[in-house]
Design a protein around this motif. Sequence first.
Motif, short mmCIF file in Angstrom:
data_model
loop_
_atom_site.label_atom_id
_atom_site.label_comp_id
_atom_site.label_asym_id
_atom_site.label_seq_id
_atom_site.Cartn_x
_atom_site.Cartn_y
_atom_site.Cartn_z
N UNK A 1 31.22 -6.85 44.38
CA UNK A 1 32.41 -6.74 45.23
C UNK A 1 31.94 -6.10 46.52
N UNK A 2 32.31 -6.69 47.64
CA UNK A 2 31.92 -6.09 48.93
C UNK A 2 33.05 -5.22 49.45
N UNK A 3 32.70 -4.11 50.06
CA UNK A 3 33.67 -3.35 50.84
C UNK A 3 33.14 -3.40 52.27
N UNK A 4 33.85 -4.14 53.10
CA UNK A 4 33.31 -4.39 54.44
C UNK A 4 34.17 -3.77 55.52
N UNK A 5 33.53 -3.01 56.39
CA UNK A 5 34.19 -2.48 57.58
C UNK A 5 34.03 -3.53 58.67
N UNK B 1 14.85 -3.21 52.28
CA UNK B 1 15.67 -2.47 51.31
C UNK B 1 16.17 -3.42 50.23
N UNK B 2 16.57 -4.62 50.64
CA UNK B 2 17.16 -5.57 49.69
C UNK B 2 16.07 -6.21 48.83
N UNK B 3 14.89 -6.46 49.44
CA UNK B 3 13.77 -6.99 48.65
C UNK B 3 13.43 -5.99 47.56
N UNK B 4 13.39 -4.71 47.94
CA UNK B 4 13.04 -3.67 46.97
C UNK B 4 14.05 -3.67 45.83
N UNK B 5 15.34 -3.75 46.16
CA UNK B 5 16.37 -3.72 45.09
C UNK B 5 16.28 -4.95 44.20
N UNK C 1 23.08 -10.87 52.52
CA UNK C 1 23.70 -12.07 51.95
C UNK C 1 22.76 -12.71 50.93
N UNK C 2 21.49 -12.70 51.22
CA UNK C 2 20.51 -13.26 50.28
C UNK C 2 20.49 -12.43 48.99
N UNK C 3 20.53 -11.11 49.17
CA UNK C 3 20.57 -10.21 48.00
C UNK C 3 21.79 -10.50 47.13
N UNK C 4 22.93 -10.71 47.78
CA UNK C 4 24.17 -10.97 47.04
C UNK C 4 24.04 -12.29 46.28
N UNK C 5 23.55 -13.33 46.96
CA UNK C 5 23.44 -14.65 46.33
C UNK C 5 22.48 -14.61 45.15
N UNK C 6 21.30 -14.02 45.34
CA UNK C 6 20.31 -14.01 44.25
C UNK C 6 20.83 -13.17 43.08
N UNK C 7 21.45 -12.04 43.39
CA UNK C 7 21.95 -11.17 42.31
C UNK C 7 23.02 -11.90 41.51
N UNK D 1 31.49 -13.42 57.14
CA UNK D 1 30.90 -13.38 55.79
C UNK D 1 30.86 -14.77 55.17
N UNK D 2 31.97 -15.51 55.32
CA UNK D 2 32.07 -16.78 54.59
C UNK D 2 30.93 -17.73 54.97
N UNK D 3 30.47 -17.66 56.21
CA UNK D 3 29.44 -18.64 56.60
C UNK D 3 28.11 -18.43 55.87
N UNK D 4 27.94 -17.29 55.21
CA UNK D 4 26.69 -17.09 54.46
C UNK D 4 26.74 -17.68 53.05
N UNK D 5 27.96 -17.98 52.56
CA UNK D 5 28.08 -18.28 51.12
C UNK D 5 28.73 -19.63 50.85
#
Length: 365
Positions: free
Chosen positions: A48-52, A239-243, A34-40, A88-92
């Motif tokens: 776009x997320x594809x979530x199972x 993984x997300x810090x690296x990306x 979620x942090x990766x998504x927000x910062x990006x 998901x919504x509670x992160x954003x």
Amino acid sequence: MNRLNWQRAVIKVGSALIAPNGDECSARFLLALARFITISRESGKEIILVSSGSVAAGRSKVKIRHNASIAEKQAMAAIGQTQMMANWQRFFDFPCAQVLLTADDLRDRTRYVNIKNTLRELLNHNALPIVNENDTVAVNELKVGDNDNLGAYTALVAQADTLIICSDIDGLYTADPRKDPDATLISEVHNIDESIYKLAGGAGTSVGTGGMRTKIEAADKCTSSGIQTIIVNGRKGASFDAMLNGSIPGTLFHASNSPKKARRLWLTHTLKTCGRIHVDEGAKAALVDRGASLLPSGITSIEGNFNQGEAVEICFEKQVIAKGLALYNARDLMLIKGKNSQHIADVLGYETTDVVVHRDDLVLL
Ligand code: GLU
């Protein structure tokens, strides 16, 4: 060393990350993502997320003692889907938008165009689209079946440049690392051939549907259309810090072409045209000199009986100047040709978009 470069990504997150215990949504592995998504997003990138996780999240709410039937699984999905979205919504702070698809929706041209328009609109409005298979209505024959391939289709329809598959394994290995201690991580793949499929083996965790094979299938679909694909371990925050720092922590499958080039090739050579749209000089100048979309006002006549989403040639004085995907069918175009876009809804009683061929779907010839 490969650097990660992207602008619009589809991120696929499997059930093993959403509902690690197989019966309820959890935040455990999602915070770093979620942090990766927000910062990006803050740096101007589109996601776009594809979530199972709908079936897994609904499992604890449907009391059964035997192996679940299809209808029971569909009931679990219906219950779990809302839990997964709420999780998901509670992160954003920005809105999460639910998009449920079946294989049929992706095969049907009109629906395909609608999905594409909706995703484009959601991104324009700063929402986070969250795609899942519509498990509640889709029986097996109508399903994409696994969210890795659904992620690939989503990347294609959304014209993403990157597909990131978040798994519970670091990437593609030379052998199954759970069985072979000598297995090593493959950091990049240039060409997906049989030898790569052979490395994939069978299914992965018991919670999700896919294994490495469906991930390779997804990478294969994407890379041949110019979309680079990355498999990373979504359980590791690192993984997300690296990306975020521009490195690639897992396996990178290189795109065989740039997305633009692959799309140009597809539009120019693969797509069969079903009709012609003739335009005036003003529209020709807008398309050729300014790279604009085609509006109804510049259309002088229509040939052929094409449907929405089909390819058409765009002609000026009998010369084919471009090729593209029509957002209105031939019948409706006859009614709105020459008219200002603001009158589309008055004439047709509906309006899909104010353009007839979007510049993203158009190649000059
Ligand atoms: N659509 C399924 C779900 O939400 C998951 C399919 C998959 O993980 O590949 O439970």
